[in-house]
Structures are given as C-alpha cells and as structure tokens.
Design a protein around this motif. Structure first.
Motif, PDB file in Angstrom:
ATOM      1  N   GLN A  51     -53.227 -41.580 -15.645  1.00 12.52           N
ATOM      2  CA  GLN A  51     -52.261 -40.482 -15.673  1.00 12.52           C
ATOM      3  C   GLN A  51     -51.329 -40.630 -14.485  1.00 12.52           C
ATOM      4  O   GLN A  51     -51.748 -40.547 -13.336  1.00 12.52           O
ATOM      5  CB  GLN A  51     -52.985 -39.138 -15.602  1.00 12.52           C
ATOM      6  N   LEU A  52     -50.041 -40.853 -14.755  1.00 10.27           N
ATOM      7  CA  LEU A  52     -49.083 -40.998 -13.661  1.00 10.27           C
ATOM      8  C   LEU A  52     -48.349 -39.699 -13.386  1.00 10.27           C
ATOM      9  O   LEU A  52     -48.177 -39.298 -12.236  1.00 10.27           O
ATOM     10  CB  LEU A  52     -48.088 -42.109 -13.992  1.00 10.27           C
ATOM     11  N   PHE A  53     -47.888 -39.027 -14.441  1.00 14.02           N
ATOM     12  CA  PHE A  53     -47.250 -37.711 -14.327  1.00 14.02           C
ATOM     13  C   PHE A  53     -47.848 -36.803 -15.391  1.00 14.02           C
ATOM     14  O   PHE A  53     -48.545 -37.255 -16.304  1.00 14.02           O
ATOM     15  CB  PHE A  53     -45.731 -37.793 -14.564  1.00 14.02           C
ATOM     16  N   GLN A  54     -47.525 -35.527 -15.297  1.00 12.00           N
ATOM     17  CA  GLN A  54     -47.895 -34.576 -16.346  1.00 12.00           C
ATOM     18  C   GLN A  54     -46.795 -33.522 -16.408  1.00 12.00           C
ATOM     19  O   GLN A  54     -46.897 -32.424 -15.866  1.00 12.00           O
ATOM     20  CB  GLN A  54     -49.257 -33.945 -16.044  1.00 12.00           C
ATOM     21  N   CYS A  55     -45.699 -33.892 -17.079  1.00  8.13           N
ATOM     22  CA  CYS A  55     -44.548 -32.986 -17.150  1.00  8.13           C
ATOM     23  C   CYS A  55     -43.711 -33.314 -18.380  1.00  8.13           C
ATOM     24  O   CYS A  55     -43.783 -34.411 -18.935  1.00  8.13           O
ATOM     25  CB  CYS A  55     -43.691 -33.105 -15.889  1.00  8.13           C
ATOM     26  N   GLY A  56     -42.924 -32.330 -18.798  1.00  4.57           N
ATOM     27  CA  GLY A  56     -41.954 -32.574 -19.853  1.00  4.57           C
ATOM     28  C   GLY A  56     -40.884 -33.531 -19.350  1.00  4.57           C
ATOM     29  O   GLY A  56     -40.514 -33.503 -18.173  1.00  4.57           O
ATOM     30  N   SER A  57     -40.367 -34.376 -20.230  1.00  2.21           N
ATOM     31  CA  SER A  57     -39.441 -35.414 -19.759  1.00  2.21           C
ATOM     32  C   SER A  57     -38.085 -34.861 -19.343  1.00  2.21           C
ATOM     33  O   SER A  57     -37.303 -35.565 -18.704  1.00  2.21           O
ATOM     34  CB  SER A  57     -39.270 -36.486 -20.832  1.00  2.21           C
ATOM     35  N   GLU A  58     -37.795 -33.592 -19.664  1.00  3.24           N
ATOM     36  CA  GLU A  58     -36.571 -32.992 -19.144  1.00  3.24           C
ATOM     37  C   GLU A  58     -36.614 -32.877 -17.624  1.00  3.24           C
ATOM     38  O   GLU A  58     -35.576 -32.697 -16.965  1.00  3.24           O
ATOM     39  CB  GLU A  58     -36.326 -31.611 -19.770  1.00  3.24           C
ATOM     40  N   ASN A  59     -37.827 -33.001 -17.053  1.00  6.59           N
ATOM     41  CA  ASN A  59     -37.996 -32.928 -15.603  1.00  6.59           C
ATOM     42  C   ASN A  59     -37.993 -34.299 -14.926  1.00  6.59           C
ATOM     43  O   ASN A  59     -38.148 -34.388 -13.714  1.00  6.59           O
ATOM     44  CB  ASN A  59     -39.307 -32.208 -15.272  1.00  6.59           C
ATOM     45  N   PHE A  60     -37.834 -35.348 -15.717  1.00  9.35           N
ATOM     46  CA  PHE A  60     -37.776 -36.692 -15.134  1.00  9.35           C
ATOM     47  C   PHE A  60     -36.480 -36.856 -14.334  1.00  9.35           C
ATOM     48  O   PHE A  60     -35.397 -36.616 -14.838  1.00  9.35           O
ATOM     49  CB  PHE A  60     -37.817 -37.747 -16.240  1.00  9.35           C
ATOM     50  N   GLY A  61     -36.621 -37.297 -13.096  1.00  9.52           N
ATOM     51  CA  GLY A  61     -35.475 -37.625 -12.266  1.00  9.52           C
ATOM     52  C   GLY A  61     -35.526 -39.081 -11.855  1.00  9.52           C
ATOM     53  O   GLY A  61     -36.370 -39.852 -12.311  1.00  9.52           O
ATOM     54  N   ASN A  62     -34.636 -39.446 -10.961  1.00  7.97           N
ATOM     55  CA  ASN A  62     -34.594 -40.831 -10.511  1.00  7.97           C
ATOM     56  C   ASN A  62     -35.901 -41.248  -9.847  1.00  7.97           C
ATOM     57  O   ASN A  62     -36.330 -42.400  -9.965  1.00  7.97           O
ATOM     58  CB  ASN A  62     -33.433 -41.033  -9.543  1.00  7.97           C
ATOM     59  N   GLY A  63     -36.526 -40.318  -9.145  1.00  8.04           N
ATOM     60  CA  GLY A  63     -37.788 -40.630  -8.482  1.00  8.04           C
ATOM     61  C   GLY A  63     -38.871 -41.019  -9.475  1.00  8.04           C
ATOM     62  O   GLY A  63     -39.625 -41.979  -9.252  1.00  8.04           O
ATOM     63  N   GLN A  64     -38.958 -40.300 -10.575  1.00  7.09           N
ATOM     64  CA  GLN A  64     -39.956 -40.626 -11.593  1.00  7.09           C
ATOM     65  C   GLN A  64     -39.648 -41.971 -12.256  1.00  7.09           C
ATOM     66  O   GLN A  64     -40.566 -42.749 -12.543  1.00  7.09           O
ATOM     67  CB  GLN A  64     -40.022 -39.526 -12.656  1.00  7.09           C
ATOM     68  N   LEU A  65     -38.371 -42.239 -12.503  1.00  8.73           N
ATOM     69  CA  LEU A  65     -38.002 -43.526 -13.095  1.00  8.73           C
ATOM     70  C   LEU A  65     -38.455 -44.681 -12.205  1.00  8.73           C
ATOM     71  O   LEU A  65     -39.037 -45.665 -12.684  1.00  8.73           O
ATOM     72  CB  LEU A  65     -36.487 -43.603 -13.304  1.00  8.73           C
ATOM     73  N   LEU A  66     -38.202 -44.545 -10.908  1.00  6.22           N
ATOM     74  CA  LEU A  66     -38.569 -45.609  -9.975  1.00  6.22           C
ATOM     75  C   LEU A  66     -40.080 -45.762  -9.871  1.00  6.22           C
ATOM     76  O   LEU A  66     -40.609 -46.884  -9.885  1.00  6.22           O
ATOM     77  CB  LEU A  66     -37.961 -45.329  -8.600  1.00  6.22           C
ATOM     78  N   GLN A  67     -40.778 -44.644  -9.770  1.00  6.96           N
ATOM     79  CA  GLN A  67     -42.239 -44.713  -9.636  1.00  6.96           C
ATOM     80  C   GLN A  67     -42.880 -45.319 -10.881  1.00  6.96           C
ATOM     81  O   GLN A  67     -43.773 -46.172 -10.785  1.00  6.96           O
ATOM     82  CB  GLN A  67     -42.806 -43.316  -9.374  1.00  6.96           C
TER      83      GLN A  67
END
Length: 345
Positions: free
Chosen positions: A70-86
C-alpha cells in the motif's frame, strides 16, 4: 504377473513458472465501499486496503505470484506532483529487481490517465506496468473492479505486454497510457482512446492489435530517477464571454506554463489574446489546446503561434498536455524543443 500401464512413470513437461507481479495500492473506487449494493456512484472511496482487494480475488493466484503493498490510500483527485514522483520512483525501483516481472497499480479513475501517462514517459523499463481502476466499488452489484484487476494482472503477466509502455486496463480493453482518457462520470465503459484500444482481454488472455506509435519509456528523454521536482503548469478552460481575469490570476500564481484549452481548433478569444501574449513576454509558455477532447490543434492556424512564440498540443488533451509540459520543462528548453516534444510523445 503385473501388466504394464501405458504412460506410467512418464513425467510431463513442467508448467512454466508464473510471472512475479507487484500490486501497488493507491486507493480509489476500486478500494471503495457503499452502504447498499445499489450504491454504484455514491459510496466511500479508498476504504479497502490492497490486501483486502486481493483477498477478494482468489483466482488471481493462478495467474501470477503476487506481492502487494500500500503506497497511498486516497481518491486520485488528490494526486499531486508529489504523489506522481513518489509512485514513479517506487515502481522504478521495483522494475530493476530480477524477481519482479511486472507491476500493477490500483488507482482512482479520476486522474488515472494522467498518472499512467506520467509513468509512460518516465519509467526506463520494458517490463509491463498496468494501471487499473473501477467505476463501481466492490460492494456494488455488478462491480467492475474484480474483473478489471484480474485482467490487469493477466496483462502484466503476459510476455506480449512487454515493450508497450504503461497500459490502462478497463472494461476488457487494453489502452496505451498516451491516448486513453476518462470520458464518462459513472458508466462502466468510461475509458476510450481516440484511435481505439491497443487490444482486448478475450477469455482471460490479452490480444493486441496495434502498437503505440509515439516514443515512451526506454525511448523517452526523461527518467524518473533523475527528477525530484516538477514545475507548475496550469490549465485555463475557454468559454463564451471569457475575459482575461483568469489569465492574470494564473500568471500571479507563479506557473511556468499555461495550457489554454481553447474552443474548436484551439481558438483564442480576442479578449484574452493580449494577456496571453503578455504571459509569454513574462517568460510563461503558452500552449494552445482544445476543449473538444479529440482532434489536432494546428500550429499557426487559429492563431499566429510563430509570432507570439506559442506552442500547440498536437492531438493531446489539455490535462495530459500538462503532464508532458511539466516534464519538458525539467530540462533545457526552447520553443522549438518544447514544440517538438508534443510532436514526438
């Protein structure tokens, strides 16, 4: 006297080893839960862990040896640049391992096409990477999540998926990350590509009919291992009666580039031309796109792009043009090089 049994003692060929797949959970509808089986659109998003999702799909164990994280647990509307990079860096690390044959990412459908395109342009591997989501939560009648996930694992475990870049699997279709976009708010057939899918999953097997034509992954000039930050790129959506207030607000926010989702062939209303010309004079790149969702925006057609030093998106939709522009701005860039990126990727 014992009678010999035909074939006794003969050992058949060993079954081929199963592919080793890593399943990464990031949340979304595929991890959601509704109060009622008929709640197909109203539900709690990102409730189930990736382990719980996998536990609900025992048939997947027959396809591949699967490990989950499990890397994240959120709706993808909350994805930002930080999540893309991670996310990109984690997948890159996994793909370098000899004991990993492919990666599947469960993802919310809202921005699944953006994340997939980012991975398509930055991962340096020919191993399959498949992003998958669902339009209905697992608790709903006729949920598409289990079959979508099963199909995604099938594709990631297939030799035929190697070298095709990042893929999005949904509704029995296999799409290239470059072309796919979400085109419906609630129907299961919510994803489409302007030139059609690359292939289908037929009776549990992936069948490909075409290949991605534009550069990606190992042919791309960008590597996730070398990117630690992304510049801010904004999108302006054109409409009738538009004034330049939103252009000025975008410039004040500090963006490095602005995607203008114009009407028709990237048309720009006279009321905002001066502000966009001023934006370029201030060092902000202006990229003309179209809000229509398909078609080619032609350079120097609707506007004198050469005179204004503007760019055009070619056939890319605005929100994915933003992904490409962020990456293009991470290196040395001039107008010619930036425009070439839209004609190459």
């Amino acid at each position: 006297m014992d009678v010999p049994v035909p074939g006794a003692g003969v050992i058949g060929p060993a079954a081929p080893p199963k592919a080793r797949i890593v399943l990464i959970g990031t949340g979304g509808t595929i991890a959601g839960r509704g109060a009622s089986p008929v709640n197909t659109s109203a539900y709690d998003c990102s409730v189930l862990s990736v382990d719980q999702i996998l536990d609900g799909l025992p048939a997947a164990a027959s396809i591949a040896d699967i490990s989950a994280e499990q890397l994240f647990q959120c709706g993808s509307e909350n994805f930002g640049n930080g999540q893309l990079l991670q996310l990109g860096k984690r997948i890159s690390t996994l793909l370098k391992r000899d004991d990993v044959d492919g990666v599947v990412i469960t993802h919310g459908t809202d921005t699944i096409d953006e994340t997939a395109y980012f991975l398509h342009l930055t991962l340096k591997s020919t191993k399959p990477v498949v992003v998958v989501g669902a339009m209905r939560p697992p608790s709903a009648l006729s949920s598409d999540g289990p079959l979508n996930l099963y199909n995604a694992i099938v594709v990631a475990a297939s030799e035929s998926a190697h070298g095709k870049g990042t893929l999005v699997v949904a509704n029995d279709e296999i799409h290239t990350a470059r072309d796919v976009a979400k085109t419906n708010t609630f129907k299961q057939e919510a994803f489409s590509s302007p030139y059609g899918p690359l292939g289908y999953i037929v009776e549990g097997k992936p069948v490909f009919y075409r290949l991605p034509a534009r550069r990606h992954t190992v042919q791309s000039e960008w590597s996730i291992d070398e990117i630690d930050a992304l510049p801010e790129v904004g999108i302006l959506y054109a409409h009738g009666g538009m004034n330049d207030a939103m252009v000025r607000a975008m410039l004040d926010s500090g963006v490095k580039a602005l995607i203008y989702a114009g009407t028709g062939n990237g048309n720009v209303a006279t009321s905002v031309v001066a502000s966009l010309v001023n934006a370029r004079a201030r060092g902000v790149h202006v990229v003309r796109g179209s809000r229509t969702g398909s078609g080619v925006v032609i350079r120097n057609a609707a506007q004198p792009d050469d005179r204004y030093d503007w760019l055009v998106t070619d056939d890319q939709v605005p929100h994915k043009a933003r992904i490409l522009m962020m990456l293009a701005l991470t290196g040395k860039h001039c107008t010619r090089k930036l425009q070439n990126a839209f004609l190459t990727y």
